[in-house]
Motif scaffolding. Structure first.
Motif, short mmCIF file in Angstrom:
data_model
loop_
_atom_site.label_atom_id
_atom_site.label_comp_id
_atom_site.label_asym_id
_atom_site.label_seq_id
_atom_site.Cartn_x
_atom_site.Cartn_y
_atom_site.Cartn_z
N ASN A 101 3.90 -7.95 -10.51
CA ASN A 101 3.78 -7.80 -9.06
C ASN A 101 2.31 -7.96 -8.66
O ASN A 101 1.68 -7.05 -8.12
N SER A 102 1.76 -9.15 -8.94
CA SER A 102 0.33 -9.37 -8.71
C SER A 102 -0.03 -9.39 -7.22
O SER A 102 -1.19 -9.22 -6.86
N ASN A 103 0.95 -9.58 -6.36
CA ASN A 103 0.70 -9.55 -4.92
C ASN A 103 0.81 -8.15 -4.32
O ASN A 103 0.62 -7.96 -3.13
N HIS A 104 1.15 -7.18 -5.19
CA HIS A 104 1.22 -5.77 -4.78
C HIS A 104 2.19 -5.54 -3.62
O HIS A 104 1.90 -4.80 -2.68
N PHE A 105 3.35 -6.19 -3.70
CA PHE A 105 4.37 -5.96 -2.69
C PHE A 105 4.93 -4.55 -2.84
O PHE A 105 5.08 -4.05 -3.96
N GLU A 106 5.22 -3.91 -1.71
CA GLU A 106 5.85 -2.58 -1.75
C GLU A 106 7.36 -2.77 -1.84
O GLU A 106 8.04 -2.98 -0.84
#
Length: 271
Positions: A162-167
């Motif tokens: 989850n490199s885009n740090h989506f919640e």
């Protein structure tokens, strides 16, 4: 047979021949689950028990599950134009939502997934969060889940983080969704997972049995009596080349069929 191309390349070639393409989420390339061992500390590619049974569809990986699907098939009266048509599976092994759920941590698939879900992420417990639990769902636990894999499982470690740090939400047991949980033999390293998973695809065992899976997905066990015998029949609407939409005059029925296919997937063209 001569080992002049890899199993991966061969499967991509077959997918292309069967009309599957990266450009169409509803007819995305389909690849098999090749492993059944997602719990060992080390992966033994010389042990047949490490692998999934490639001669059987995902719905028949356990005897108990197979019998349940056969029972479903026998209980439904045959009716071609009805949503309750005689078949083993009313869901499919490849669809737009399955593709987007696997790749949800990467754009543009994040937006695709959200649009298919009505604008937001799914309930956290239903999101793709663990390779092991997804295998258990598709092979054993969930009667509406017979999903196979996509090519990215064999070459793209980035979709597992989850490199885009989506919640992505929080599961009922308190687990916050982030990176995909990997089997112990991957040591928490997506690159190691992809490396070993690709080695499994190219292993001697898979090379010796892959044709059986190809028969189910692209070959003679795809439909007809051979498919019934192999516990491999799907709802008639999934067989796109068998449905002549031009002969269906009722616009409501036609839109229902098109919606069904777009939501649930389509059988590849028979090669």
């Amino acid at each position: 047979q001569k080992r002049e191309i890899s199993n991966f390349d061969y499967l991509m070639y077959l997918n292309t021949l069967a009309g599957r393409s990266y450009n169409d989420y509803m007819q995305y390339p389909v690849f098999p689950w090749v492993l059944a061992d997602y719990h060992s500390e080390t992966l033994n590619l010389t042990n047949p028990h490490t692998f999934r049974d490639l001669s059987k569809p995902m719905g028949a990986q356990t005897v108990e599950r197979k019998h349940k699907f056969i029972q479903r098939y026998n209980e439904v009266e045959k009716s071609e134009g009805d949503l309750s048509a005689q078949c083993h599976y009313c869901t499919h092994y490849s669809s737009a939502i399955i593709v987007a759920s696997y790749l949800v941590r990467m754009e543009p698939f994040t937006q695709t997934f959200c649009s298919l879900q009505g604008g937001s992420f799914d309930v956290a417990d239903r999101m793709f969060h663990s390779v092991k639990s997804t295998w258990e769902s598709a092979s054993r636990d969930n009667m509406s889940d017979v999903r196979e894999l996509i090519p990215e499982f064999f070459y793209l470690p980035e979709f597992l983080t989850n490199s885009n740090h989506f919640e992505l939400g929080c599961m009922q047991d308190g687990t916050v969704l982030g990176d995909v949980q990997l089997p112990p033999w991957a040591d928490g390293d997506p690159h190691k997972f992809i490396l070993l998973h690709r080695q499994a695809l190219e292993s001697d065992y898979v090379s010796a049995h892959l044709h059986r899976w190809i028969d189910l997905i692209f070959g003679h066990k795809q439909h007809g009596s051979a498919a019934v015998e192999a516990v491999n029949t799907y709802h008639p609407y999934f067989y796109g080349d068998k449905m002549d939409l031009n002969n269906i005059k009722d616009p409501l029925i036609k839109s229902t069929i098109l919606g069904f296919i777009s939501n649930f997937g389509q059988i590849p063209k028979q090669v």
